[in-house]
Design a protein around this motif. Structure first.
Motif: not given
Length: 689
Positions: A245-251, A284-291, A293-295, A628-638
């Motif tokens: 997958q890629r980030n919001s900027a396409g990288g 060396d690895f892209g850490s996605n949103t590991f730490y 969801a804002k980044w 908490t997802d990217f929109d700030g909504t609290v969700k349960e794991y499925s």
């Protein structure tokens, strides 16, 4: 720490030759033994009591039921002192070399997904970063070992699985479930995972290459020179992927590249056995949103080196096993990839020195083992620990390590084993003192017992206790929306377990019930009622209780129906866990209160025709917890289910294989806002000279 060795001469069954029947060994024992050269390739079928086997001949494609075999003795362990399989009182899961080679995986992280009691929360592909726990704990609560040497990093357990050896070179993996302080030392709060490597018995050269989806490519080679009492082996590998997958900027933000190099040697004569290893792992690895969801453009670089020297005496009434080791780690974390001007990079350097001295002796009342360990952990950091009086320059930068922590752990172990024909009792204690926070000496006892009923049944029970020191991250990480507490108390646990096992004529089944009681459990929590910007806090929970049930069934069709050739084996394992903790519904936990309520794994191995084998792996799991997802909504794991498969053609000098992970392209997550890849195809070739 006890390191398994098949050269034990006292109290060990010896099987020198077997007839041409596939069940000859099993008939001798009256129960199934998982032997690498005899087993068909399944994974979680290996719920045996720590079987360690050193075959005189290597695995090959010849049907082992049609030829005689010459094997060294079979020895097992689940205690500080070595015991035979009939004597062992502790259950250990062992993934043999044949199991590893038949699995559709590219890393140890992936392999452990097929163990029912192990929770694998994958963040990145092909072993980039994975949090692994056992029986409802978190990734900090297990001990990771390489050839019996503790390689855990006191900074954080996130990168604990940065092994310097390629998965193709691993001899076996041993998973000890439950507190393992008497066997592997403290910090093994809920168990331990030991990666065992061993040079090939004869001089040889091998290589492998594979590639597949998302720009994945991996290649490696190994060379071994065996001469008399000496054996030296060198291996290396490199892997890379563009990510899925890629980030919001396409990288790229889930890409990966890394290399491994490993040297191991042995000297073995009638008096002493000596082994040593030196390894390097870089990633060396892209850490996605590991730490967070804002980044979505995080990045991480790790470099680790491992060295160890071990020995064991063979003669005399008292057997000594000394060892000395040094582990070095370097980590650079970038909240914004290649953009230190946006947010300064985090740098950490860890050096761990350790000395072990273990031994055991036999006398009229049984077998007694004693041991001692001195382990020093030294961390330099740009933001973790106490301020340093003399900062150290960070190589390649204009910055300095201006924080750090140094702590020393001393432990002593004594254990006694009463060994009767059908009954084994193993009892002992570990005494621990750590220089951190003025900790006093504390004692943690344990006892294991087993009784064999007839030739096919065994009942077992155990009670064990242990502790874990907080990681430096838990104590000091107060940046990026986190608030740490440097006065955290060590975690403590007491655990009881009881179960029964049956094994006879190709059918193995096992069931057990366990109960864990944590004191001062450590976790990162946040109060969702305070909004999406509420900080994460490291805290001690006063008490958490967990009750679990585990069951496993293995069918070895080559023994049950020896006249047919298509069906090789089937295995199914299930683990259920319930945790009891009175907490507010608005509390979101990163680790401890997120656990697998249900996990079911199954594996079917088939021989389609001639040298063509097919393995199908299934796993279903249901996780408790919220995120908490990217929109700030609290969700349960499925809950989700995943099917993997491996098709392989095996010839005497080469192997061709095709692997498919997540065949049905399921969308799922193991941790927070880190989606897992869809269907991933890999094709490969390995050759042996």
């Amino acid at each position: 720490m006890y390191n398994y060795n098949s050269n034990k001469k006292q109290g060990v069954f010896k099987f020198k030759r077997f007839g041409r029947k596939g069940y000859s060994l099993f008939a001798v024992l009256g129960r199934v033994v998982v032997v690498g050269v005899l087993s068909v390739a399944t994974l979680s079928k290996s719920h045996a009591e720590g079987v360690g086997v050193k075959p005189v001949i290597d695995n090959d494609t010849t049907d082992k039921t049609d030829r005689e075999l010459t094997l060294d003795e079979v020895s097992v362990t689940g205690s500080r002192a070595p015991l035979t399989r009939a004597q062992a009182a502790r259950m250990v899961t062992v993934l043999e070399r044949a199991d590893i080679q038949a699995a559709p995986v590219q890393s140890v992280n992936d392999l452990l997904k097929y163990v029912a009691s192990v929770d694998v929360r994958q963040r990145g592909p092909i072993g980039a970063q994975t949090d692994i726990s056992i029986r409802g704990g978190n990734y900090e609560q297990i001990t990771i070992l390489l050839n019996g040497i503790n390689i855990c990093d006191p900074q954080t357990g996130h990168n604990a699985f940065d092994f310097p050896v390629d998965i193709s070179e691993i001899e076996r993996i041993e998973v000890l479930e439950g507190p393992a302080g008497r066997v592997y030392g403290t910090s093994s709060l809920l168990g331990a995972i030991n990666i065992v490597t061993r040079p090939r018995p004869t001089s040889s050269v091998s290589a492998h290459i594979e590639g597949g989806s998302y720009g994945y490519l991996s290649a490696g080679a190994r060379a071994n020179v065996a001469s008399g009492k000496w054996n030296n082996q060198l291996s290396g590998s490199y892997s890379r992927s563009d990510g899925y997958q890629r980030n919001s900027a396409g990288g790229l933000n889930s890409d990966y590249s890394g290399g491994k190099a490993f040297y191991q040697g042995t000297y073995d004569d009638d008096i002493v056995s000596v082994s040593w290893h030196a390894g390097l792992s870089t990633k060396d690895f892209g850490s996605n949103t590991f730490y967070g969801a804002k980044w979505d453009d995080q990045f991480e670089h790790t470099l680790k080196t491992y060295t160890a020297l071990q020995a064991e005496t063979k003669k005399g009434s008292f057997h000594l096993k000394p060892s000395i080791y040094w582990n070095h780690s370097y980590d650079r974390f970038e909240l914004f990839r290649d953009a230190a001007e946006k947010y300064p990079f985090n740098y950490h350097r860890t050096d761990i020195f350790g000395v072990n001295l273990n031994g055991y002796f036999d006398w009229i009342l049984g077998r007694t083992a004693v041991g001692a360990e001195l382990r020093n952990e030294d961390l330099l950091s740009g933001n973790l620990g106490e301020p340093l009086d003399n900062p150290h320059h960070i190589s390649g930068t204009d910055r300095y390590y201006d924080h750090g922590i140094n702590r020393t752990n001393i432990s002593f172990v004594v254990e006694h084993n009463i060994l009767l024909r059908r009954f084994t009792l193993s009892a002992g204690l570990v005494a621990v003192k750590n220089s951190w926070n003025g900790m006093n000496m504390k004692v943690y006892p344990g006892i294991d017992a087993s009784y064999r009923i007839g030739d096919s049944f065994k009942i077992f029970a155990n009670y064990n206790t242990s502790l874990r020191m907080p990681s430096v991250t838990e104590l000091y990480y107060s940046v990026g929306g986190h608030v740490a507490d440097k006065n955290l108390k060590p975690e403590e646990i007491s655990s009881v377990e009881a179960g029964v096992k049956y094994a006879d004529h190709g059918i193995t089944t096992q069931a057990s019930v366990y109960h864990n009681n944590w004191k001062n459990m450590i976790d990162w929590i946040r109060y969702t009622a305070d909004g999406p910007d509420a900080p994460w806090q490291s805290v001690n929970f006063t008490e958490v209780k967990a009750t679990g049930f585990q069951a496993q069934l293995t069918l070895n069709f080559r023994q049950i129906v020896p006249t047919q050739r298509i069906l090789k084996s089937f295995n199914a394992s299930y683990n259920y866990l319930f945790q009891d903790k009175d907490i507010d519904s608005s509390v979101e936990s990163k680790y401890s209160l997120e656990y697998l309520r249900h996990k079911l794994v199954a594996n079917l191995q088939l021989n389609i025709v001639s040298r063509l084998d097919l393995g199908i792996n299934f796993r279903w799991q249901d996780r408790r917890g919220i995120y908490t997802d990217f929109d700030g909504t609290v969700k349960e794991y499925s809950p989700y289910s995943v099917v993997d498969a491996r098709l392989s053609w095996t010839a005497p000098k080469y192997k061709l294989y095709l692997e498919a992970n997540n065949i049905f392209d399921k969308t799922y997550i193991d941790y927070g806002c880190v989606p897992q890849p869809g269907t991933w195809l890999i094709a490969g070739l390995s050759v042996e000279l």
